[in-house]
Structure formats: structure tokens, C-alpha cells
Write a protein that holds these residues in place. Structure first.
Motif, short mmCIF file in Angstrom:
data_model
loop_
_atom_site.label_atom_id
_atom_site.label_comp_id
_atom_site.label_asym_id
_atom_site.label_seq_id
_atom_site.Cartn_x
_atom_site.Cartn_y
_atom_site.Cartn_z
N VAL A 127 11.50 -14.65 -8.71
CA VAL A 127 11.49 -15.62 -7.61
C VAL A 127 12.69 -15.39 -6.69
O VAL A 127 12.56 -15.41 -5.46
N LEU A 128 13.88 -15.17 -7.29
CA LEU A 128 15.08 -14.93 -6.49
C LEU A 128 14.95 -13.66 -5.66
O LEU A 128 15.29 -13.65 -4.46
N ARG A 168 12.60 -14.25 -2.74
CA ARG A 168 13.24 -15.03 -1.69
C ARG A 168 14.13 -14.15 -0.82
O ARG A 168 14.11 -14.24 0.42
#
Length: 270
Positions: free
Chosen positions: A24-25, A28
Motif C-alpha cells: 500500500v505504501l 501511494r
């Protein structure tokens, strides 16, 4: 199933969670890099007018100049100060009024239509009124900020107070507890998460109030930079100010989350 097998499964589960967080990081960061790269490419290739839309490189140059001149910290510091004061006052006063409404059902019945009316009223429209009342300075900006956040706090926290488990309250009454003891021992602890959610909402509302106030009267602050940049068509300055505003608001929001975790521990899910 043995303990060792359970432990192995637990480890696999934790590793999967860690991989998901990393994924997810990374996504992003990739999305942000893609947007910045596409924006810069569009400005360089002439797909967009960089005078109107600006570009990441021009914004970076503006931020660097603001940093060197010291204006970056000056204007950001003023807006942050006004936001923090308005945030604290709006949250504290809103929570106290909500507690007062819970304490007196008669007062709640009297004020209920007025709270609904004030909540539906665009608080930013009251800006000129606060400027006349409080003067064209920091006081007016903080007043606008409080007006934007306090009604939402009252309604949200008071709703949480009213929805406290009635069985627990009746149990406390059975043991002869006073109304103050019921509030402190049952109602308030049961609504820690509600108050925390109110704090999260108030971060954004407080920034809205400050920027609106600075649009109207301020001679310093991020709102002033945005208005000034728009007036002289310095879109680089406008976009740089918006980016600083977004970063400042995000940092304040994260601070509220961390403070909530620290104070309330695992009770709050963020």
C-alpha cells in the motif's frame, strides 16, 4: 493443533499484514510520483499552460525562495498558531456544551432547533460579521475557526452522550451514583472514541475556518499567500501555498491520531 503450529500460522499472518502495508505504501508513493512526473511532462511539452497550471519544478523553486527568505516559516507559523487555538477552543467548548446539554434534557429541548439551524447555516458566511465584531485581526480569524468547528463538535459529542448504554446508567443509579459520577464513570469513558472522531473532523474544519478568515482580513498566513498570489497571477505561489497547507493539515491530523493512541491506547481504532 499444537502451539508451535499456531505460532507458525501467526507468523505467516503477521508477515502477510506487513507485506500488505508495504505494498500500500509503495503504491501511494508510485501514484504521487506518477502524478508529479505527468504534470511536469505536460508543462514541458506544452500540453498545459504552465503559467496557469504551474509545474512541479516552478513550485519547487517558489518553495525554495520562500524557505531562503524565511517567509515559509513565518506564514506557516501564523496559520498553524491560529488553527491550533481555534481547534482547541472549538473542541473544548463544544464538548463542554455537549455535556451541559446531556446534563439538562430541558436545555437540550430548548436549544435543539437552534443547533440544527446553526449547523445548516454556512459558517463561512458569518465571516464578515465576525470581522466587524472582533476586528480585522487574529481575533476575527480565530472566531471564524471556532464558529466553523464548535457546532459540529456539539452535535457529534452530544449524540454520543445520548446513545450511551442505558443499562449501565440504570445500574449506576441502582447503586446510588450521582449524575456527576454517572457522567464521569460511564458516559464520558464510553464516548472516548466519539470525542476522538470529533477531533479528527475538527482538524479539517479548523483549517477551513483559518483559511477563510485569512482570505478576508489577514496580512499574513497561508490564506494571505493564496489570495495575494491569485491577485497578481503568481500561480506558482498559489500552488506552493496549497501544498504547504496540505502538508501542515496532514501533519496536524497525524499528531491528533498519535495523541489519541497514546492517551486512549487500544480503545480507538484509527
Amino acid at each position: 493443533m499444537s502451539i508451535s503450529e499456531l505460532s507458525a500460522e501467526r507468523k505467516l499472518y503477521l508477515r502477510a499484514l506487513q507485506r500488505e502495508k508495504h505494498f500500500v505504501l509503495c503504491m501511494r508513493i508510485l501514484i504521487l510520483v506518477f502524478i508529479i512526473a505527468l504534470w511536469e511532462l505536460a508543462a514541458t511539452m506544452g500540453w498545459i499552460d504552465d503559467f496557469i497550471m504551474s509545474s512541479p519544478s516552478r513550485i519547487f523553486e517558489t518553495l525554495k525562495n520562500l524557505f531562503i527568505s524565511g517567509e515559509l516559516f513565518y506564514h506557516t507559523g501564523i496559520s498553524c498558531f491560529e488553527t491550533v487555538i481555534g481547534f482547541i477552543c472549538g473542541t473544548v467548548f463544544g464538548t463542554l456544551i455537549a455535556a451541559l446539554l446531556w446534563w439538562s434534557s430541558r436545555l437540550s429541548s430548548i436549544l435543539d432547533p437552534y443547533l440544527i439551524m446553526l449547523n445548516s447555516l454556512p459558517k463561512t458566511a458569518l465571516g464578515p460579521i465576525f470581522i466587524v465584531w472582533a476586528g480585522s485581526g487574529t481575533g476575527a480569524i480565530i472566531a471564524v475557526t471556532i464558529a466553523v468547528s464548535i457546532i459540529v463538535t456539539i452535535l457529534e459529542v452530544y449524540t454520543g452522550f445520548k446513545q450511551t448504554d442505558e443499562d449501565l446508567i440504570r445500574l449506576m443509579k441502582t447503586f446510588g451514583a450521582t449524575k456527576l459520577q454517572i457522567f464521569l464513570k460511564v458516559v464520558l469513558p464510553a464516548n472516548y472514541e466519539t470525542i476522538m472522531n470529533s477531533l479528527k473532523v475538527n482538524v479539517g474544519l479548523s483549517w477551513v475556518g483559518v483559511i477563510v478568515g485569512e482570505f478576508l482580513v489577514s496580512k499574513a498566513g497561508l490564506g494571505y499567500l493564496i489570495v495575494y498570489g491569485s491577485a497578481v497571477f503568481k500561480m506558482d505561489l498559489v500552488m506552493a501555498s496549497v501544498i504547504i497547507l496540505a502538508i501542515s493539515a496532514t501533519l496536524m491530523y497525524q499528531f491528533v491520531l498519535l495523541a489519541g493512541k497514546k492517551i486512549l491506547g487500544k480503545r480507538i481504532k484509527v
